[in-house]
Structure formats: structure tokens, C-alpha cells
Scaffold this active site. Structure first.
Site, short mmCIF file in Angstrom:
data_model
loop_
_atom_site.label_atom_id
_atom_site.label_comp_id
_atom_site.label_asym_id
_atom_site.label_seq_id
_atom_site.Cartn_x
_atom_site.Cartn_y
_atom_site.Cartn_z
CG ASP A 77 -41.59 45.07 -20.24
OD1 ASP A 77 -40.59 44.32 -19.99
OD2 ASP A 77 -42.95 44.53 -21.28
CG ASP B 91 -43.40 43.06 -17.41
OD1 ASP B 91 -42.37 42.67 -17.80
OD2 ASP B 91 -44.14 43.71 -18.29
CG ASP C 203 -47.26 41.85 -20.74
OD1 ASP C 203 -46.69 41.58 -20.07
OD2 ASP C 203 -46.32 41.39 -21.64
#
Length: 726
Positions: free
Chosen positions: A406, A624, A620
Site C-alpha cells: 500500500d 487494507d 496498515d
């Protein structure tokens, strides 16, 4: 891979009394019993580590009922958290085992020396008797316990072999077998205990008391008596007793014990601190945010305990094969007796050779090879602020071929800042100012948890702007937000939001707004439009632009992953393509997937799994979560303060240090190599000795040395993982 379970499923870990011996046949019998209990979905039992991990349906049964089910099998429970209690009893047991080993050695040497010197037969047999009693004590207990569960294991093999040697007039060989068997058993328990103590030592870093402010005075209070909202004081050199937020003061805190960060972290008003870390400089007043039993370090230790109870796939396979393998060894031994006797061979030499074959074929080294390595790897990771949530995830890390990141909060700092506020020319005849636009945006964004929203609200607070109230807030994931403010509805979003959410309605000023967004994005800035909807239609009021900075060491981390053999690295983000590509080029990422909705991130991970099979997702742990669950290995960063991260991912990095990502994969690969070496040693020793016995024959003492020596060797080789630092 993280698996989504029904919401009613929970997991409990029951601490049981660890037992001597090497086999886990009794553990598998307990597993079968618990699996037949109503409401139980999955069970892992290990008498070796003293843990029972049970996944169960809360609507059908309870943790207390399951504890009672364990007691019904005459298994002693250890009350309370093992990490929270002194391990003196374990050390005492280890000392007792060592004493028994010593007595076995003395008895064996006495019996041998007396025979050599033609001493009294009574003294010789007394020595051997001592050796057999103390050398076989724990093995016999383990064998009897396993037989009670209608199973057989390695302990029984060793006892039968020793008694067989005694029955044919070879008491020294039997005594030597029991001596080396009990010695290697003790060393094995020491090795596993050391890996457990490496984790348990973390709890000792937390002070027992806190200096709490009561009516302006400092009062010493046990940490269990400190409540959320209390304020305590720490001075330079003090360990912080509980998790909290700095209320006043500035200083630096050494968080290495929890997050693995090697550099002390500056702390000031509003910053979060964690129990067990060290205040290096400055006096801090800290408001408690979690009680002692909920602190980050306690959660870390509890989860590592559960992880140590969860077996790796290799260990599960070996444990399943133990029972048929042991039965096969008994069968091979009987065949080795029956066939030569049928062919006219002499009984004593035939029986002696069969006992030698039984010892050589015993799989002690095979069975201990996996837990010795995996438990050490989990403990090593825990000391570095890396939490593997089970042995299977250590093995999964060894096979990763592609990694997806991410962007925000992972590759970048996540401390997004508002850099530009523009009012479109001619709006409201020039009456709308930049401050007016920012206050309208902050009114809407105050209801959102998005990182751009937080940056907007923070900018308005820094300028002390008066922010109006907002009603009927709505959010469209990955696109934008809206809310009623004053006399209209304020829309904030990207180009996709205005193209799709507003249903193609004509929007005044959209074209110049979109052109401006493209210009800002070309500069590497994330940007959004702000529009107002009222009786006169929808009008673009202006636009906001934001920037985020790449984490230090991101490029080096990517290079380290490539050196470990990772074939493909991808960045996933809901941000626009230009901004994402600029960051990807800066750190050296192969592929960029931008402007993704959460469900599109999942689809991208599924595609990567199809292409590369073993894929890690790093995020995190909050936004996600679906992608983390879909990947082969989900890695969440910053878990020290995030409950969701601790529950979602397979691996949790307690800090935000990117270098720990190559560490995770490197430790997994090192563990795989260690397992390969251990299994090669174990099976190689068995094959060599069995082949030699069948072709030429070897003395029983030599088979004993080869068998026990390989067991000790794989235990010590696994223990080396405690020192992994790369």
C-alpha cells in the site's frame, strides 16, 4: 493467508503442563477428543510447548467449557498467563531432569567399572538399576501417558529397546541408551525453554509500579491499580509502565524492546508511548490510554504465546506421521527377529541386532527438527518487534515471490499535509476566499477518517478557522465525500467522484477544475475538487492539493527484497496514477496499480497470486484488511498501537521500520534452510545407520550415539535462529 471466519468464532489458548518425552501422540489424542466437542472448529495441541490453541463457536460453547474438556483428559492446566508468572517451576523441572541425567551417568559408569574390575555383582547391578530407573523415569511416564490415550510414541520405543538390551545380558548398552536419551531430552527442553524465555523476558521490562499524580502529588501505585485517564510521571532513565499519550513535557524514548527501532524516538504533547519502553531524556507526564492487561507489550506476548501453540505445516505433517512411523519401527523390529530365527540364527545376536535397528530407526531427530527451528524463529522475531502469528506464517515467508505495498502510511510516512488551497476565479463574484473554502472543506472532512481529511482538518485548526457544522455526511470509498453545510451540499472528491456519483449532471467550472487537478498531479501532488450543490445546480468552488513524503530507507528496502529473490514488487493505491508513478520511480517499484477501490485491491492481489502463487501484502492493517486477508502472507505495519492490525494480518510489525520487511522474508528463508539441514541430518543419520546395520551390523552403543547425537545436533542448529539479525 489470513482466512475470514464467521463472526461468532473465537480463539482461546489454554496453558497446560509440559511433559517429558519427545512424541506428540498424546497431543494428537487430545486434539481428536477436543475436535469431537460441540462447537470446536480447529485445535492445535503441543505438550512440548505446553499450549492448546482452540478455535470455537461462541454461540455453542465457551472457553471455560473447553478448559473443562481438557481437564477431563487428566491434563493439568496452568492457571493464569504464563508470561505473567515466574518460570521458577520450569527451571526447577529442568534442574531435576539434569540431576536425573547425572544419576544415570553415575549408575552407568558404576556398573561398567565394577564389571571391568571384577567387583561385586550386586554393586554392578545396583549401578545399572540406578541408571535404568533415573534414565527411564521421564520416558516411562510419557510412554504410559501416551498408552492411556491408546497410542504409541518414541518414548515407548526407547524404553522397549533399553529393556530388550537388559533382557539379553547387555545392561550397559541399555543404560547408555537411557543416559543419552535423557540427556538429549534435557537439552531439547532447554533449547525450547530458551526460545520461550526470549519472549517472556519482555514482560520483565514493564515496571510493577507507576508514579501517578493524585491532587498534584506523586503517589506510587501498582500498575494493576492504575485506571485509564490517570496521569503518571516518568523521568530520564525510567521505564514507562503503561501505554498512554504525552500530556506535557518533551523527551526521547527507546522503543527497541517493542518495535525494534534502533534510534530513540522524540516524544512531545499528543504523542503515543508504550509500556516497557525507556524514557531516555526529559520528564514526561503521560495519560493512561490502556490498562496493564491491554497494553501493547502484553498483547504482543499473548499473541506470541498463541503463535507458539500453532504448528507449522511441516510440523503438522511430521506429527501425523509419528504414530504410523513408530508402529512401522515396531513391525520392522519384529520382522528383524522373526525372519533370522526362522532361518536358524541364534536368538541373542538376532535380538541384539533387532534392538540396534529399533534405536537407529527411531525418528527422535526428525520430530524435534521443526519445533526447535520454528519456535526459535518466532522468538527471534518477537525480540525484533516482528510478530509471526504462527509457525505456518514463518514457512510462508520463505516462499514469497512477489510483494505488494500500500502507498500511504506504508511506503510513505502517512503524515499527509495540505499544501495548496485555490478558489476558482469568479466564484461568488470573488466573495469566497481561500479561508472560506478551507473551512467548508474541513466541515465535511471532519466526519471522515481518510488521511486527506485529517490533513484538511489539521490545516483549518492551525489557522484557527471557524468551521461550520455539517449534517447528512456520506462517503464513497475511493472517490470522495459529501455533507450538508449551511445552505447547500458540499462535495469533495476526485474526478471519478464527479463523473459517477453526481450522475452526469452539468457542473459549472468542472473543466478548468479538472485541468488544474492534472497540473497539480503532474507536480506529484494528490488533489481534489470542492463543489457546492444548491438550488442553482452544482458549482466547482475550488481545489485542494496534498503531499506525502516517502519513508527514509524505502529504496534500500526494495533493493534488499530483490537481493532476497523477490521477483516482482507492486504498489497499490487509491491515489492518482501520476502521483503513484512518481513515488514508484523514486523507490524502484516494478508495477503501479493506481486509483483502486478496496475491492479492486483484492482483485489485484488475486491476480498476483495467480501469476506468482506466493504473494505478500504490506499495509496498515485497517483500510487494507481485505487485501491482507487475500494475500499468501499479510503484513501489517505499526501494530503497536493498532488493534485491527493485530487481528487482521499474519505478521505484525510493531513499529514503522521498513527494514523489518526484508527481515521477515529473510528470517523465513533462513528458517527454511535450517529445516532442510535439520531434516537432512535426521533422515541421513537414520538411513546411514539402518543401512549399515542391515549390511554389516554395528554395536548398539554406536547406534545410540548416532541417534541421540543427531537429535542434539538438530536442536542446537534450530536454536541458532535466536541470533538472526540480518
Amino acid at each position: 493467508m489470513a482466512v475470514t471466519e464467521p463472526s461468532s468464532l473465537s480463539t482461546c489458548t489454554v496453558q497446560i503442563e509440559r511433559r517429558g518425552g519427545r512424541g506428540e501422540a498424546g497431543g494428537r489424542a487430545l486434539e481428536r477428543h477436543l475436535r469431537n466437542t460441540s462447537g470446536v472448529h480447529d485445535v492445535d495441541v503441543s505438550f512440548r510447548t505446553g499450549g492448546v490453541r482452540i478455535t470455537y463457536d461462541e454461540s455453542v460453547t465457551s472457553a471455560e467449557a473447553l478448559r473443562q474438556a481438557v481437564r477431563e483428559r487428566n491434563v493439568a492446566l496452568q492457571e493464569g498467563s504464563e508470561t505473567a508468572t515466574d518460570d521458577g517451576s520450569t527451571r526447577s523441572e529442568l534442574r531435576q531432569e539434569a540431576v536425573f541425567v547425572g544419576l544415570t551417568l553415575v549408575g552407568m559408569v558404576t556398573g561398567l567399572a565394577t564389571g571391568w574390575l571384577n567387583g561385586p555383582a550386586l554393586l554392578s547391578w545396583t549401578g545399572y538399576g540406578v541408571a535404568y530407573v533415573f534414565g527411564g523415569w521421564y520416558g516411562l511416564k510419557g510412554a504410559i501417558e501416551t498408552l492411556r490415550h491408546r497410542a504409541v510414541d518414541i518414548d515407548l520405543l526407547m524404553i522397549v529397546a533399553a529393556l530388550g538390551a537388559l533382557s539379553i545380558g547387555a545392561p550397559f548398552e541399555g543404560a547408555m541408551l537411557l543416559f543419552l536419551f535423557s540427556l538429549s531430552n534435557t537439552l531439547q527442553h532447554y533449547a525450547i525453554g530458551r526460545s520461550r524465555r526470549a519472549i517472556k523476558s519482555l514482560v520483565e521490562m514493564r515496571p510493577d509500579e507507576a508514579q501517578v499524580l493524585r491532587d498534584g502529588e506523586e503517589v506510587t501505585v501498582p500498575i494493576d491499580g492504575v485506571a485509564v485517564g490517570d496521569v503518571f510521571v516518568v523521568r530520564p532513565g525510567d521505564r514507562i509502565p503503561l501505554d498512554g499519550v504525552v500530556k506535557s513535557g518533551e523527551g526521547t524514548v527507546d522503543q527497541a524492546s517493542l518495535t525494534g527501532e534502533s534510534v530513540p524516538v522524540p516524544k512531545e504533547h499528543g504523542d503515543e508511548v508504550f509500556g516497557g519502553t525507556i524514557n531516555e531524556s526529559g520528564s514526561l507526564e503521560i495519560e493512561v490510554t490502556r490498562q496493564a492487561h491491554e497494553s501493547a507489550i502484553t498483547r504482543l506476548i499473548n499473541m506470541v504465546e498463541r503463535a507458539q501453540s500453532e504448528k507449522a505445516p511441516t510440523q503438522r505433517l511430521i506429527d501425523r506421521l509419528e504414530q504410523p512411523y513408530v508402529l512401522g519401527v515396531f513391525g520392522l523390529t519384529l520382522v528383524a527377529i522373526a525372519i533370522p530365527l526362522a532361518l536358524g540364527s541364534e536368538f541373542t545376536s538376532t535380538f541384539y541386532r533387532a534392538m540396534t535397528l529399533m534405536v537407529a530407526a527411531s525418528p527422535c531427530a526428525v520430530i524435534i527438527s521443526t519445533p526447535a527451528a520454528v519456535l526459535s524463529a518466532i522468538a527471534s522475531g518477537g525480540r525484533q518487534g516482528v510478530l509471526f502469528k504462527g509457525g505456518e506464517h514463518v514457512e510462508a515467508a520463505a516462499n514469497i515471490d512477489a510483494v505488494a505495498f500500500d502507498k500511504t502510511g506504508t511506503l510513505t510516512r502517512g503524515d499527509t499535509q495540505l499544501t495548496d488551497v485555490f478558489v476558482r476565479e469568479g466564484v461568488d463574484d470573488g466573495a469566497l476566499t481561500n479561508d472560506n473554502l478551507l473551512s467548508l472543506a474541513a466541515a465535511v472532512q471532519g466526519r471522515s477518517e481518510h488521511h486527506l481529511a485529517r490533513a484538511t482538518v489539521m490545516a483549518a485548526e492551525e489557522q484557527s478557522l471557524e468551521v461550520p457544522s455539517a449534517q447528512r455526511f456520506q462517503s464513497v470509498a475511493g472517490k470522495g465525500v459529501q455533507a450538508d453545510v449551511k445552505d447547500g451540499t458540499i462535495h469533495i472528491g476526485n474526478r471519478s467522484y464527479f463523473d459517477t456519483v453526481l450522475g452526469g449532471a452539468p457542473i459549472d467550472g468542472l473543466e478548468p477544475g479538472v485541468n488544474r487537478l492534472q497540473t497539480l498531479e503532474a507536480e506529484g501532488k494528490t488533489s481534489v475538487l470542492v463543489a457546492r450543490e444548491d438550488g442553482g445546480g452544482v458549482t466547482v468552488l475550488g481545489w485542494l492539493a496534498f503531499t506525502d513524503t516517502v519513508r527514509p530507507g524505502a529504496a534500500e528496502m526494495i533493493n534488499d527484497l530483490r537481493s532476497l529473490g523477490v521477483e516482482h514488487i507492486v504498489m497499490l493505491t487509491g491515489d492518482n496514477e501520476r502521483v503513484a508513478r512518481q513515488i514508484a520511480d523514486e523507490v524502484g517499484i516494478d508495477e503501479v496499480q493506481a486509483e483502486l477501490l478496496p475491492e479492486e485491491k483484492v482483485a489485484t492481489i488475486e491476480d498476483l497470486v495467480e501469476r506468482y502463487e506466493n504473494v505478500a501484502m504490506v499495509g496498515d492493517g485497517v483500510n487494507d484488511a481485505p487485501a491482507l486477508a487475500t494475500a499468501t502472507l499479510g503484513v501489517a505495519m505499526g501494530g503497536a498501537g493498532t488493534d485491527v492490525a493485530l487481528e487482521t494480518a499474519d505478521v505484525v510489525l510493531m513499529g514503522d521500520d521498513l527494514s523489518k520487511i526484508p527481515y521477515v522474508l529473510g528470517l523465513g528463508r533462513r528458517t527454511r534452510r535450517t529445516l532442510t539441514v535439520n531434516l537432512a541430518i535426521a533422515f541421513g543419520a537414520i538411513a546411514l545407520m539402518v543401512g549399515t546395520i542391515l549390511l554389516r551390523g554395528i554395536p548398539l552403543p554406536l547406534a545410540v550415539v548416532g541417534h541421540e547425537g543427531s537429535t542434539v545436533l538438530v536442536s542446537l542448529n534450530g536454536l541458532r535462529l535466536l541470533g538472526y539479525r540480518e
